[in-house]
Design an enzyme around this catalytic site. Structure first.
Site, PDB file in Angstrom:
ATOM      1  N   ARG A  84       0.835  -1.218   0.000  1.00  0.00           N
ATOM      2  CA  ARG A  84       0.000   0.000   0.000  1.00  0.00           C
ATOM      3  C   ARG A  84       0.867   1.264   0.000  1.00  0.00           C
ATOM      4  O   ARG A  84       0.432   2.340  -0.393  1.00  0.00           O
ATOM      5  CB  ARG A  84      -0.981  -0.016   1.178  1.00  0.00           C
ATOM      6  CG  ARG A  84      -1.930   1.186   1.200  1.00  0.00           C
ATOM      7  CD  ARG A  84      -3.287   0.926   1.881  1.00  0.00           C
ATOM      8  NE  ARG A  84      -3.177   0.114   3.062  1.00  0.00           N
ATOM      9  CZ  ARG A  84      -2.767   0.546   4.268  1.00  0.00           C
ATOM     10  NH1 ARG A  84      -2.414   1.798   4.416  1.00  0.00           N
ATOM     11  NH2 ARG A  84      -2.709  -0.283   5.291  1.00  0.00           N
ATOM     12  N   LYS A 142      -9.216   2.119 -19.116  1.00  0.00           N
ATOM     13  CA  LYS A 142      -9.598   2.423 -20.495  1.00  0.00           C
ATOM     14  C   LYS A 142      -8.392   2.231 -21.429  1.00  0.00           C
ATOM     15  O   LYS A 142      -7.887   1.141 -21.522  1.00  0.00           O
ATOM     16  CB  LYS A 142     -10.166   3.845 -20.546  1.00  0.00           C
ATOM     17  CG  LYS A 142     -11.201   4.133 -19.423  1.00  0.00           C
ATOM     18  CD  LYS A 142     -12.416   3.272 -19.573  1.00  0.00           C
ATOM     19  CE  LYS A 142     -13.495   3.388 -18.497  1.00  0.00           C
ATOM     20  NZ  LYS A 142     -13.294   3.976 -17.231  1.00  0.00           N
ATOM     21  N   ASP A 163      -8.991  15.371 -15.725  1.00  0.00           N
ATOM     22  CA  ASP A 163      -9.164  13.958 -16.040  1.00  0.00           C
ATOM     23  C   ASP A 163      -8.812  13.787 -17.517  1.00  0.00           C
ATOM     24  O   ASP A 163      -9.529  14.269 -18.404  1.00  0.00           O
ATOM     25  CB  ASP A 163     -10.611  13.527 -15.755  1.00  0.00           C
ATOM     26  CG  ASP A 163     -10.811  12.021 -15.946  1.00  0.00           C
ATOM     27  OD1 ASP A 163     -10.123  11.441 -16.803  1.00  0.00           O
ATOM     28  OD2 ASP A 163     -11.675  11.455 -15.257  1.00  0.00           O
ATOM     29  N   TYR A 220     -17.935  12.380 -15.934  1.00  0.00           N
ATOM     30  CA  TYR A 220     -18.351  10.982 -15.842  1.00  0.00           C
ATOM     31  C   TYR A 220     -19.319  10.845 -14.654  1.00  0.00           C
ATOM     32  O   TYR A 220     -19.130  11.467 -13.613  1.00  0.00           O
ATOM     33  CB  TYR A 220     -17.101  10.100 -15.674  1.00  0.00           C
ATOM     34  CG  TYR A 220     -17.430   8.702 -15.244  1.00  0.00           C
ATOM     35  CD1 TYR A 220     -18.282   7.908 -16.003  1.00  0.00           C
ATOM     36  CD2 TYR A 220     -16.923   8.176 -14.062  1.00  0.00           C
ATOM     37  CE1 TYR A 220     -18.616   6.633 -15.594  1.00  0.00           C
ATOM     38  CE2 TYR A 220     -17.244   6.899 -13.656  1.00  0.00           C
ATOM     39  CZ  TYR A 220     -18.101   6.136 -14.420  1.00  0.00           C
ATOM     40  OH  TYR A 220     -18.446   4.875 -14.010  1.00  0.00           O
TER      41      TYR A 220
HETATM   42  C1  4LM Z   1     -17.607   4.940 -18.787  1.00  0.00           C
HETATM   43  N1  4LM Z   1     -15.967   5.632 -17.212  1.00  0.00           N
HETATM   44  O1  4LM Z   1     -17.678   6.133 -19.128  1.00  0.00           O
HETATM   45  P1  4LM Z   1     -12.981   3.551 -13.294  1.00  0.00           P
HETATM   46  N2  4LM Z   1     -12.922   9.173 -15.490  1.00  0.00           N
HETATM   47  C2  4LM Z   1     -13.543   9.038 -16.682  1.00  0.00           C
HETATM   48  C3  4LM Z   1     -14.293   7.897 -16.943  1.00  0.00           C
HETATM   49  O2  4LM Z   1     -14.892   7.785 -18.127  1.00  0.00           O
HETATM   50  C4  4LM Z   1     -14.392   6.883 -15.954  1.00  0.00           C
HETATM   51  C5  4LM Z   1     -13.731   7.065 -14.734  1.00  0.00           C
HETATM   52  C6  4LM Z   1     -12.993   8.220 -14.543  1.00  0.00           C
HETATM   53  C7  4LM Z   1     -16.845   4.628 -17.564  1.00  0.00           C
HETATM   54  C8  4LM Z   1     -17.021   3.520 -16.810  1.00  0.00           C
HETATM   55  C9  4LM Z   1     -18.180   2.631 -16.841  1.00  0.00           C
HETATM   56  C10 4LM Z   1     -13.444  10.121 -17.688  1.00  0.00           C
HETATM   57  C11 4LM Z   1     -15.203   5.708 -16.180  1.00  0.00           C
HETATM   58  C12 4LM Z   1     -13.780   6.052 -13.631  1.00  0.00           C
HETATM   59  O3  4LM Z   1     -14.180   2.947 -13.941  1.00  0.00           O
HETATM   60  O4  4LM Z   1     -13.134   3.688 -11.808  1.00  0.00           O
HETATM   61  O5  4LM Z   1     -11.689   2.931 -13.686  1.00  0.00           O
HETATM   62  O6  4LM Z   1     -12.848   5.052 -13.880  1.00  0.00           O
HETATM   63  O7  4LM Z   1     -18.110   4.042 -19.456  1.00  0.00           O
END
Ligand code: 4LM
Length: 405
Positions: free
Chosen positions: A69, A219, A194, A122
């Protein structure tokens, strides 16, 4: 013994060379077998020579690992590589994108402080601000950051953080990173961007003036739809607090070494994959724009896109994400999605497969219908993450689905 390259020459390396070689060298040199790829340190803890050594490591008097951690060689290898690619002093990996986002804020805000965030985010990031941080006495206000004047008008010295995505998920609105950073810095606020949609290959917010970058590495960075991960990048000084307060004590959202290994592997093909995602997205956007059933296409690479000039200014290419509205609105959107045969109906993005989803009922359902309407996340919007398949196969699937409407 083969001569090593000078650091000066390594600094001239291109993106892919750095993604493949940098930071690996140090690990490879230490490997007793000369392994080309680094071993995975699949361990939660590290044993000490004696009690005094353990105490000295905890006191920060001696370097070396303690507990995953707090740090792990496999995580650190990935972090060094990502910091180099994004142009940041320091990097920290996390168990998910949400783990990255939620770890950043704890050291920098107190009750009574304000955070100004963009309107379109998001869905779970929106929920974290709206329903999470605000419970702790931190005021979160939304500003349409497409126009930096809006931020100038709203910001005051209570504001500690300015937060946005660019392009924003899901409607592709762009934010001028350099101009927004100037406004935020005028009151001493940190700028957090982001950069998930772009990756370090397409856009480098820190080089444009931002202080902190977050990614969902689930992603494009991982790139194969087989893991969850997040990334935070910042100055070394800020990272000290984000890592040892935000991650170690507050969220504990530590990345698994196995997943760190997979991302390190994914980075080697990031440039190749991003170029293909961009090529395919351009072709999809052009096809959609020409189709009579389509009302509006939101894609930064189209000259008709409202912020086309800004895209050219701060992005290397337009990315792999497209959003569009059909003339038939919500009903036509669902019909289109249900008519696809090869493209997958799924949330997430940046995978090898083309993924199509309906933000209002899926990724952006944490917004209320009124909030979605106010913030430009319309009921009829369809989102496509262009995959890596043969372009003509994606295009014919989309074309046949449009004909079903
Ligand atoms: C989606 N997105 O859009 P984790 N920042 C951005 C994102 O698109 C996402 C996250 C953070 C999608 C997930 C289902 C711009 C997520 C959050 O999913 O926690 O790795 O990331 O389809």
């Amino acid at each position: 013994m083969r001569a090593d390259m000078s650091p000066k020459d390594k600094n001239k390396w291109g993106f892919s060379t750095r993604a493949i070689h940098k930071a690996q060298d140090q690990m490879a040199k230490a490997d007793p077998y000369g392994a080309l790829t680094s071993p995975i340190y699949m361990t939660s803890t590290f044993s000490f020579e004696n009690a005094e050594q353990g105490g000295a490591r905890f006191a920060g008097e001696e370097g070396g690992y303690i507990y995953t951690r707090l740090g792990n060689p496999t995580l650190n290898e990935l972090e060094a590589r990502l910091a180099d690619l994004e142009g940041a002093e320091a990097c920290m990996t996390t168990a998910s994108g949400m783990g990255a986002i939620t770890s950043v804020f704890w050291p920098f805000v107190e009750p009574g402080d304000e955070i100004l965030v963009d309107e379109t985010l998001y869905g779970c990031t929106f929920a974290y601000f709206r329903h999470g941080l605000s419970k702790f006495g931190v005021k979160v206000r939304h500003v349409d950051m497409r126009d930096p004047e809006n931020l100038s008008r709203e910001i005051n010295d209570k504001c500690k953080i300015v937060y946005f995505e660019t392009p924003a998920n899901p409607n592709m609105r762009l934010v001028d990173i350099a101009r927004i950073s100037e406004v935020a810095h005028s009151v001493g606020a940190r700028v957090v961007v982001d950069n998930t949609y772009c990756t370090p290959y397409l856009q480098n917010p820190i080089r444009l003036g931002a202080d902190i970058v977050v990614h969902s590495a689930t992603k494009y960075l991982g790139g194969h739809g087989d893991l969850m991960a997040g990334v935070v990048l910042s100055s070394a000084e800020d990272m000290e607090q984000i890592r040892y307060v935000g991650l170690k004590d507050m969220t504990g959202a530590v990345l698994s070494p196995m997943n760190a290994f997979l991302i390190t592997r994914g980075l080697k093909t990031l440039e190749l994959r991003m170029e293909r995602h961009c090529d395919n997205a351009e072709k999809i956007a052009e096809l959609l724009e020409k189709n009579s059933r389509v009302d509006t296409v939101f894609f930064p690479g189209l000259p008709s896109f409202e912020q086309y000039e800004l895209a050219k200014k701060q992005m290397r290419r337009s990315g792999g994400m497209i959003a569009f509205e059909l003339k038939g609105g919500h009903e036509a959107g669902l019909k289109f999605i249900n008519s696809l045969k090869m493209c997958k109906i799924a949330v997430s993005l940046g995978d090898a497969e083309t993924l199509v989803e309906h933000p209002a009922s899926m990724t952006h359902s944490p917004y209320s219908p009124e909030e979605r309407e106010r913030f430009g996340i319309t009921e009829g919007l369809v989102r496509i993450s262009a995959g890596l398949e043969t372009a003509s196969d994606i295009l014919s699937d989309i074309e046949q689905a449009l004909e079903q409407i």
